[in-house]
Design a protein around this motif. Sequence first.
Motif, PDB file in Angstrom:
ATOM      1  N   TYR A  56      84.103  30.548  96.236  1.00 41.66           N
ATOM      2  CA  TYR A  56      84.047  31.681  97.172  1.00 41.66           C
ATOM      3  C   TYR A  56      84.518  32.955  96.474  1.00 41.66           C
ATOM      4  N   TYR A  70      75.038  31.503  99.058  1.00 41.91           N
ATOM      5  CA  TYR A  70      76.118  30.537  99.185  1.00 41.91           C
ATOM      6  C   TYR A  70      75.663  29.423 100.120  1.00 41.91           C
ATOM      7  N   TYR A  71      75.920  28.185  99.742  1.00 45.19           N
ATOM      8  CA  TYR A  71      75.557  27.068 100.616  1.00 45.19           C
ATOM      9  C   TYR A  71      76.620  25.985 100.561  1.00 45.19           C
ATOM     10  N   PHE A 143      74.566  36.432 100.451  1.00 43.11           N
ATOM     11  CA  PHE A 143      76.016  36.451 100.667  1.00 43.11           C
ATOM     12  C   PHE A 143      76.507  37.894 100.650  1.00 43.11           C
ATOM     13  N   TYR A 150      77.099  31.532 105.180  1.00 46.05           N
ATOM     14  CA  TYR A 150      76.583  30.580 104.196  1.00 46.05           C
ATOM     15  C   TYR A 150      75.532  29.704 104.854  1.00 46.05           C
ATOM     16  N   MET A 163      81.498  32.136 107.797  1.00 41.32           N
ATOM     17  CA  MET A 163      82.471  31.630 106.837  1.00 41.32           C
ATOM     18  C   MET A 163      83.853  31.382 107.434  1.00 41.32           C
TER      19      MET A 163
END
Length: 181
Positions: A56, A70-71, A143, A150, A163
């Motif tokens: 992160y 982001y995943y 992101f 995400y 998030m």
Amino acid sequence: MDEAAYRTNLETLEKQYAIPGFADKVMAEYPAEAYGSPAEAYAQVITDSWFAAPIYRIADSLDSKLKVYYYEFSDPQCPQYVATDFEQGTAHTYELPYLFPGFHGSSDIGTELMPKQQKVAKQMAKIWTGMSKVDEQGIWKRFDGDHARYLKLGQGKPQMADMKEYKQRHHFAFWQNINMY
């Protein structure tokens, strides 16, 4: 792993990281009884401190300079090719059989996907091979650290998520205060 081994492993990390009181702080934040076993608590510590929190921070530091996506992959029934004596959940790299059929790391444990998982695998392959169109399709939003979201993969249809829950689940505030990175 019992409680004594959990502490010993954390004390080893404390020495490696040179962070006084690290083991006590982590055991207070990740009590074994909250995770089902000391091994499961330790696995969560490793996930959060080695993967979730630092990744992160990397994404947040890069998002103003380039496109970051982001995943999180999470399928509690995913094929597991590392044998343990505790429930692993979705460990690091367990999404790879969804993208590379038959992938099993260096083990001989099979990773055959069930029909529902095969559907998820097709969705994932479509997203990964169509990255040039992701922004246009709106499936996976870029992101943005100021409005962090995400993509959740692994269960049903891929969906964007906030998030906030992710940061709480992975103890981000704790890892920020530990100052490991």
